[in-house]
Structures are given as structure tokens and as C-alpha cells.
Design a protein around this motif. Structure first.
Motif, PDB file in Angstrom:
ATOM      1  N   TRP A  53     -11.361  18.338 -62.771  1.00  0.00           N
ATOM      2  CA  TRP A  53     -11.056  19.609 -62.113  1.00  0.00           C
ATOM      3  C   TRP A  53      -9.555  19.918 -62.179  1.00  0.00           C
ATOM      4  O   TRP A  53      -9.166  21.073 -62.335  1.00  0.00           O
ATOM      5  CB  TRP A  53     -11.528  19.568 -60.663  1.00  0.00           C
ATOM      6  CG  TRP A  53     -13.008  19.723 -60.532  1.00  0.00           C
ATOM      7  CD1 TRP A  53     -13.954  19.439 -61.472  1.00  0.00           C
ATOM      8  CD2 TRP A  53     -13.718  20.195 -59.384  1.00  0.00           C
ATOM      9  NE1 TRP A  53     -15.201  19.688 -60.996  1.00  0.00           N
ATOM     10  CE2 TRP A  53     -15.090  20.161 -59.710  1.00  0.00           C
ATOM     11  CE3 TRP A  53     -13.326  20.616 -58.130  1.00  0.00           C
ATOM     12  CZ2 TRP A  53     -16.076  20.545 -58.805  1.00  0.00           C
ATOM     13  CZ3 TRP A  53     -14.309  21.006 -57.225  1.00  0.00           C
ATOM     14  CH2 TRP A  53     -15.664  20.974 -57.566  1.00  0.00           C
ATOM     15  N   ASN A  54      -8.732  18.905 -62.032  1.00  0.00           N
ATOM     16  CA  ASN A  54      -7.291  19.104 -62.119  1.00  0.00           C
ATOM     17  C   ASN A  54      -6.913  19.675 -63.490  1.00  0.00           C
ATOM     18  O   ASN A  54      -6.092  20.605 -63.597  1.00  0.00           O
ATOM     19  CB  ASN A  54      -6.565  17.781 -61.878  1.00  0.00           C
ATOM     20  CG  ASN A  54      -5.053  17.935 -61.919  1.00  0.00           C
ATOM     21  OD1 ASN A  54      -4.428  18.468 -61.010  1.00  0.00           O
ATOM     22  ND2 ASN A  54      -4.455  17.453 -62.999  1.00  0.00           N
ATOM     23  N   LYS A  55      -7.508  19.123 -64.545  1.00  0.00           N
ATOM     24  CA  LYS A  55      -7.243  19.611 -65.905  1.00  0.00           C
ATOM     25  C   LYS A  55      -7.738  21.049 -66.066  1.00  0.00           C
ATOM     26  O   LYS A  55      -7.035  21.894 -66.627  1.00  0.00           O
ATOM     27  CB  LYS A  55      -7.939  18.707 -66.919  1.00  0.00           C
ATOM     28  CG  LYS A  55      -7.935  19.265 -68.347  1.00  0.00           C
ATOM     29  CD  LYS A  55      -8.816  18.434 -69.248  1.00  0.00           C
ATOM     30  CE  LYS A  55      -8.975  19.097 -70.610  1.00  0.00           C
ATOM     31  NZ  LYS A  55      -9.707  20.381 -70.563  1.00  0.00           N
ATOM     32  N   ILE A  59      -8.239  23.363 -63.812  1.00  0.00           N
ATOM     33  CA  ILE A  59      -7.523  24.349 -62.991  1.00  0.00           C
ATOM     34  C   ILE A  59      -6.099  24.560 -63.471  1.00  0.00           C
ATOM     35  O   ILE A  59      -5.657  25.696 -63.696  1.00  0.00           O
ATOM     36  CB  ILE A  59      -7.542  23.916 -61.505  1.00  0.00           C
ATOM     37  CG1 ILE A  59      -8.977  23.950 -60.962  1.00  0.00           C
ATOM     38  CG2 ILE A  59      -6.649  24.836 -60.671  1.00  0.00           C
ATOM     39  CD1 ILE A  59      -9.133  23.336 -59.588  1.00  0.00           C
ATOM     40  N   TYR A  60      -5.359  23.448 -63.651  1.00  0.00           N
ATOM     41  CA  TYR A  60      -3.927  23.567 -63.908  1.00  0.00           C
ATOM     42  C   TYR A  60      -3.566  23.617 -65.395  1.00  0.00           C
ATOM     43  O   TYR A  60      -2.498  24.114 -65.757  1.00  0.00           O
ATOM     44  CB  TYR A  60      -3.172  22.421 -63.233  1.00  0.00           C
ATOM     45  CG  TYR A  60      -3.279  22.474 -61.735  1.00  0.00           C
ATOM     46  CD1 TYR A  60      -2.570  23.430 -61.006  1.00  0.00           C
ATOM     47  CD2 TYR A  60      -4.109  21.599 -61.042  1.00  0.00           C
ATOM     48  CE1 TYR A  60      -2.671  23.495 -59.621  1.00  0.00           C
ATOM     49  CE2 TYR A  60      -4.215  21.659 -59.649  1.00  0.00           C
ATOM     50  CZ  TYR A  60      -3.503  22.606 -58.958  1.00  0.00           C
ATOM     51  OH  TYR A  60      -3.614  22.681 -57.592  1.00  0.00           O
ATOM     52  N   HIS A  61      -4.431  23.107 -66.250  1.00  0.00           N
ATOM     53  CA  HIS A  61      -4.139  23.137 -67.678  1.00  0.00           C
ATOM     54  C   HIS A  61      -4.892  24.257 -68.393  1.00  0.00           C
ATOM     55  O   HIS A  61      -4.324  24.967 -69.226  1.00  0.00           O
ATOM     56  CB  HIS A  61      -4.473  21.793 -68.329  1.00  0.00           C
ATOM     57  CG  HIS A  61      -4.174  21.729 -69.800  1.00  0.00           C
ATOM     58  ND1 HIS A  61      -5.115  22.038 -70.772  1.00  0.00           N
ATOM     59  CD2 HIS A  61      -3.032  21.410 -70.474  1.00  0.00           C
ATOM     60  CE1 HIS A  61      -4.572  21.905 -71.961  1.00  0.00           C
ATOM     61  NE2 HIS A  61      -3.313  21.525 -71.820  1.00  0.00           N
ATOM     62  N   GLY A 112      -6.643  26.750 -66.760  1.00  0.00           N
ATOM     63  CA  GLY A 112      -6.678  27.994 -66.001  1.00  0.00           C
ATOM     64  C   GLY A 112      -8.054  28.443 -65.570  1.00  0.00           C
ATOM     65  O   GLY A 112      -8.288  29.637 -65.358  1.00  0.00           O
ATOM     66  N   THR A 152     -10.653  28.605 -62.723  1.00  0.00           N
ATOM     67  CA  THR A 152     -10.902  28.461 -61.292  1.00  0.00           C
ATOM     68  C   THR A 152     -12.252  29.089 -60.975  1.00  0.00           C
ATOM     69  O   THR A 152     -12.920  29.644 -61.851  1.00  0.00           O
ATOM     70  CB  THR A 152      -9.811  29.135 -60.455  1.00  0.00           C
ATOM     71  OG1 THR A 152      -9.897  30.564 -60.653  1.00  0.00           O
ATOM     72  CG2 THR A 152      -8.424  28.667 -60.868  1.00  0.00           C
TER      73      THR A 152
END
Length: 200
Positions: free
Chosen positions: A116-118, A120-122, A124, A126
Motif C-alpha cells: 500500500w505504501n508503494k 499510494i506514495y510511488h 499515486g 489512492t
């Protein structure tokens, strides 16, 4: 000729019905209700596949979580071994396999968090990015929430075990809890197939 009387002790007696364990019945009812909820989310995910107006798409951002899947499915084996150990009053063996089950489930959740971190932050992606993001986080998040609940219950049992309160007579209750964990693992097979195999 008169009929030969049959001794009372030779007459077949119907087997006495015993009431099933209430906890197990309750767990089966819970699993049935939860299965219906998951079915709705799975159908929604499949229905909206490919209907996002813009990216990212599943094929662009999703990686197949093979290691996480192996860990989670292996936990069904370790919890079964724990059940078997408790039935034979091998408390230390039970505690060891139970702890391994918790570790495997925790690894799965860590892997999900990293994924999820990848996303969301990599990448984009959501829950509000597009229809894919909405259905993906809803379905996978629903499963993750069930894993967390299961881990909390498993952890409570481990604490009782370390405090010396777990006995052989608690085997039926442990089996009931293990049913929930097996359900969580089985649901992941469905989610994995729909999201990471069919959906990509």
C-alpha cells in the motif's frame, strides 16, 4: 407358533443426539455472514474491472504478492499443528506453533502495508484516484481488517498460554477460533485470484 421375544438389550436403540458446541455453531454463522459480505465486494471488483476512465491500472501498478501469500496460507498449517498439539496436552508445542502462526500472519500484514505504501506514495493510487483504487482498497482492505482481528485474537490466546492458563480442555474453543483463521486464509485465495490473477 408364537413369536420369539427379542431381549430388550438386543433391540437397536437410536443414537442419542448431542447438541453441537455453541461456539462452533456461532462461528459457522459468522463465517456465513462474512462470506456474503466478501461476495458483494468481490462481485463489485469484478464488475468494475477495466472501467476506470484514467490510470493507474492494475497491470501498471500491481505486483503479485507471492511471498505474502505463501506466509498466510502456511499459517493454516501451523495453526492446525497447534490444534493437534493442544488436543494431546502438549502445551509448549501448542504455544510454539501458535506463535509461528502469529508471525506468519504479521509478515503478511507487513507485506500488505509495504504494498500500500508503494501504491499510494510511488504510484499515486489512492481510494479516490479512480474506480480501480476504490474497489481495490475496499476489497483488500476488508480482508486485511479481518486478518488484524484474527491476529488480535490469536495474540490473546498466546498471552493466556504464556501465563499457564491454556489447558487440554480448551481445545474445542481453540478449534473454533482456528476456524476463523482458516476462513481468512480461504478468503485470501479468492481475493488473490480475483485481484492479482484475473484482475491484471
Amino acid at each position: 407358533m408364537s413369536a420369539i421375544p427379542i431381549p430388550v438389550h438386543q433391540v437397536d436403540q437410536p443414537a442419542e443426539w448431542t447438541q453441537p458446541y455453541k461456539g462452533r455453531v456461532g462461528m459457522y454463522c459468522l463465517i456465513a455472514a462474512e462470506s456474503a459480505i466478501f461476495a458483494i465486494f468481490v462481485v463489485a471488483y469484478v464488475f468494475y474491472l477495466g472501467k476506470s476512465m484514467y490510470g493507474p491500472t492494475p497491470g501498471q501498478v500491481l505486483e503479485v504478492p507471492i511471498f505474502n501469500t505463501i506466509c498466510l496460507l502456511s499459517s493454516s498449517i501451523t495453526i492446525w499443528l497447534a490444534e493437534h498439539a493442544l488436543e494431546h496436552n502438549r502445551i509448549k508445542r501448542f504455544g510454539a506453533f501458535w506463535a509461528v502462526t502469529i508471525v506468519l500472519g504479521s509478515i503478511f500484514m507487513i507485506g500488505t502495508g509495504m504494498e500500500w505504501n508503494k501504491l499510494i506514495y510511488h504510484d499515486g493510487l489512492t481510494i479516490t484516484t479512480n474506480v480501480f483504487g476504490t474497489t481495490y482498497y475496499s476489497l483488500v482492505g476488508l480482508h486485511a481488517s479481518h486478518v488484524i482481528v484474527g491476529l488480535l485474537m490469536l495474540l490473546a490466546v498466546l498471552v493466556f498460554t504464556l501465563m499457564g492458563h491454556m489447558k487440554e480442555e480448551h481445545a474445542e474453543r481453540v478449534k473454533t477460533l482456528a476456524l476463523y483463521w482458516h476462513f481468512v486464509d480461504a478468503i485470501w485465495v479468492v481475493v488473490f485470484t480475483v485481484v492479482y490473477v484475473i484482475g491484471r
